[in-house]
Scaffold this motif. Structure first.
Motif, PDB file in Angstrom:
ATOM      1  N   MET A 178       0.823  -1.199   0.000  1.00 48.50           N
ATOM      2  CA  MET A 178       0.000   0.000   0.000  1.00 48.50           C
ATOM      3  C   MET A 178       0.863   1.258   0.000  1.00 48.50           C
ATOM      4  N   ARG A 179       2.070   1.153  -0.461  1.00 46.95           N
ATOM      5  CA  ARG A 179       2.957   2.313  -0.503  1.00 46.95           C
ATOM      6  C   ARG A 179       2.942   3.032  -1.840  1.00 46.95           C
ATOM      7  N   GLN A 180       2.092   2.624  -2.736  1.00 48.47           N
ATOM      8  CA  GLN A 180       2.068   3.235  -4.058  1.00 48.47           C
ATOM      9  C   GLN A 180       1.248   4.514  -4.053  1.00 48.47           C
ATOM     10  N   GLY A 181       1.751   5.497  -4.795  1.00 44.27           N
ATOM     11  CA  GLY A 181       1.061   6.778  -4.918  1.00 44.27           C
ATOM     12  C   GLY A 181       0.274   6.859  -6.211  1.00 44.27           C
ATOM     13  N   PHE A 182      -0.085   8.064  -6.580  1.00 44.65           N
ATOM     14  CA  PHE A 182      -0.917   8.306  -7.756  1.00 44.65           C
ATOM     15  C   PHE A 182      -0.367   7.656  -9.023  1.00 44.65           C
ATOM     16  N   ASP A 183       0.877   7.968  -9.348  1.00 40.53           N
ATOM     17  CA  ASP A 183       1.442   7.525 -10.619  1.00 40.53           C
ATOM     18  C   ASP A 183       1.590   6.008 -10.714  1.00 40.53           C
ATOM     19  N   ARG A 184       2.041   5.378  -9.642  1.00 44.23           N
ATOM     20  CA  ARG A 184       2.217   3.920  -9.675  1.00 44.23           C
ATOM     21  C   ARG A 184       0.875   3.204  -9.740  1.00 44.23           C
ATOM     22  N   LEU A 185      -0.122   3.719  -9.057  1.00 44.12           N
ATOM     23  CA  LEU A 185      -1.452   3.110  -9.127  1.00 44.12           C
ATOM     24  C   LEU A 185      -2.055   3.283 -10.521  1.00 44.12           C
ATOM     25  N   ALA A 186      -1.881   4.450 -11.114  1.00 50.05           N
ATOM     26  CA  ALA A 186      -2.385   4.677 -12.474  1.00 50.05           C
ATOM     27  C   ALA A 186      -1.677   3.746 -13.452  1.00 50.05           C
ATOM     28  N   HIS A 187      -0.391   3.555 -13.261  1.00 45.76           N
ATOM     29  CA  HIS A 187       0.367   2.643 -14.124  1.00 45.76           C
ATOM     30  C   HIS A 187      -0.123   1.199 -13.950  1.00 45.76           C
ATOM     31  N   ALA A 188      -0.429   0.811 -12.713  1.00 46.80           N
ATOM     32  CA  ALA A 188      -0.953  -0.540 -12.456  1.00 46.80           C
ATOM     33  C   ALA A 188      -2.294  -0.747 -13.161  1.00 46.80           C
ATOM     34  N   VAL A 189      -3.113   0.285 -13.217  1.00 48.61           N
ATOM     35  CA  VAL A 189      -4.403   0.196 -13.915  1.00 48.61           C
ATOM     36  C   VAL A 189      -4.181  -0.022 -15.409  1.00 48.61           C
ATOM     37  N   LYS A 190      -3.190   0.659 -15.967  1.00 47.63           N
ATOM     38  CA  LYS A 190      -2.882   0.495 -17.389  1.00 47.63           C
ATOM     39  C   LYS A 190      -2.366  -0.904 -17.697  1.00 47.63           C
ATOM     40  N   LEU A 191      -1.579  -1.483 -16.767  1.00 49.39           N
ATOM     41  CA  LEU A 191      -0.967  -2.793 -17.004  1.00 49.39           C
ATOM     42  C   LEU A 191      -1.932  -3.958 -16.824  1.00 49.39           C
ATOM     43  N   GLU A 192      -2.554  -4.045 -15.656  1.00 51.12           N
ATOM     44  CA  GLU A 192      -3.353  -5.235 -15.324  1.00 51.12           C
ATOM     45  C   GLU A 192      -4.700  -5.285 -16.050  1.00 51.12           C
ATOM     46  N   PRO A 193      -5.631  -4.393 -15.744  1.00 48.12           N
ATOM     47  CA  PRO A 193      -6.893  -4.483 -16.481  1.00 48.12           C
ATOM     48  C   PRO A 193      -6.796  -3.899 -17.883  1.00 48.12           C
ATOM     49  N   GLY A 194      -5.715  -3.173 -18.179  1.00 46.11           N
ATOM     50  CA  GLY A 194      -5.572  -2.573 -19.506  1.00 46.11           C
ATOM     51  C   GLY A 194      -6.517  -1.415 -19.740  1.00 46.11           C
ATOM     52  N   GLU A 195      -6.867  -0.711 -18.692  1.00 47.64           N
ATOM     53  CA  GLU A 195      -7.810   0.414 -18.787  1.00 47.64           C
ATOM     54  C   GLU A 195      -7.057   1.741 -18.793  1.00 47.64           C
ATOM     55  N   ASP A 196      -7.752   2.776 -19.185  1.00 49.36           N
ATOM     56  CA  ASP A 196      -7.212   4.124 -19.118  1.00 49.36           C
ATOM     57  C   ASP A 196      -7.693   4.741 -17.809  1.00 49.36           C
ATOM     58  N   PRO A 197      -6.786   5.019 -16.865  1.00 42.97           N
ATOM     59  CA  PRO A 197      -7.215   5.539 -15.566  1.00 42.97           C
ATOM     60  C   PRO A 197      -7.835   6.934 -15.637  1.00 42.97           C
ATOM     61  N   GLN A 198      -7.728   7.610 -16.774  1.00 40.45           N
ATOM     62  CA  GLN A 198      -8.271   8.959 -16.901  1.00 40.45           C
ATOM     63  C   GLN A 198      -9.653   8.985 -17.547  1.00 40.45           C
ATOM     64  N   ARG A 199     -10.276   7.825 -17.698  1.00 35.92           N
ATOM     65  CA  ARG A 199     -11.599   7.760 -18.330  1.00 35.92           C
ATOM     66  C   ARG A 199     -12.742   7.996 -17.354  1.00 35.92           C
ATOM     67  N   GLY A 200     -12.447   8.142 -16.075  1.00 40.01           N
ATOM     68  CA  GLY A 200     -13.493   8.423 -15.104  1.00 40.01           C
ATOM     69  C   GLY A 200     -13.906   7.246 -14.252  1.00 40.01           C
ATOM     70  N   SER A 201     -13.352   6.073 -14.490  1.00 43.72           N
ATOM     71  CA  SER A 201     -13.678   4.913 -13.666  1.00 43.72           C
ATOM     72  C   SER A 201     -12.921   4.979 -12.344  1.00 43.72           C
ATOM     73  N   LEU A 202     -13.451   4.296 -11.352  1.00 47.22           N
ATOM     74  CA  LEU A 202     -12.820   4.214 -10.038  1.00 47.22           C
ATOM     75  C   LEU A 202     -12.172   2.847  -9.924  1.00 47.22           C
ATOM     76  N   PHE A 203     -10.910   2.808  -9.573  1.00 47.11           N
ATOM     77  CA  PHE A 203     -10.178   1.554  -9.418  1.00 47.11           C
ATOM     78  C   PHE A 203      -9.774   1.417  -7.970  1.00 47.11           C
ATOM     79  N   ILE A 204     -10.040   0.246  -7.397  1.00 45.26           N
ATOM     80  CA  ILE A 204      -9.788   0.036  -5.972  1.00 45.26           C
ATOM     81  C   ILE A 204      -8.679  -0.988  -5.794  1.00 45.26           C
ATOM     82  N   PHE A 205      -7.734  -0.665  -4.928  1.00 44.49           N
ATOM     83  CA  PHE A 205      -6.636  -1.550  -4.577  1.00 44.49           C
ATOM     84  C   PHE A 205      -6.736  -1.845  -3.082  1.00 44.49           C
TER      85      PHE A 205
END
Length: 121
Positions: free
Chosen positions: A1-28
């Motif tokens: 749980m030490r990841q900040g904004f950029d690392r979490l956004a990058h994780a969203v791009k990698l795993e689900p393959g989504e664009d984190p700026q599309r307005g969806s909420l991603f929960i870790f």
């Protein structure tokens, strides 16, 4: 749980393959399901919700087929963020000492010769 904004956004791009700026909420969530981070992109930047529960856990939805992500609706999100009470399995140090003291007192009053006061472990 030490990841900040950029690392979490990058994780969203990698795993689900989504664009984190599309307005969806991603929960870790952490392994113990006691902490959640939810980054989302608002009009001009990232926002981050971070919630830590005390004596409760988040009821994470089960994924099907080993999927890493699950889609939920607003009702299930509200239920998830509430968490659920968890029974404590640890005894407090004070409670543990008090129970040892009661046990010693019972043993002395019984007259069975057992007295653990001052003994080493």
């Amino acid at each position: 749980m030490r990841q900040g904004f950029d690392r979490l956004a990058h994780a969203v791009k990698l795993e689900p393959g989504e664009d984190p700026q599309r307005g969806s909420l991603f929960i870790f969530a952490n392994r113990g399901a006691t902490r959640l981070k939810a980054p989302w992109f608002d009009v001009n930047g990232y926002c981050l919700l971070y919630k830590r529960l005390h004596r409760a856990v988040f009821e994470l939805p089960a994924s099907s087929g080993g999927a890493l992500s699950v889609q939920i609706d607003a009702r299930r999100l509200a239920k998830l963020l509430r968490g659920s009470a968890r029974e404590s399995t640890r005894k407090s140090r004070r409670g543990d000492r008090a129970s040892k003291h009661r046990q010693r007192a019972r043993n002395r009053h019984r007259g069975d010769g057992i007295d653990l006061i001052g003994s080493e472990r």
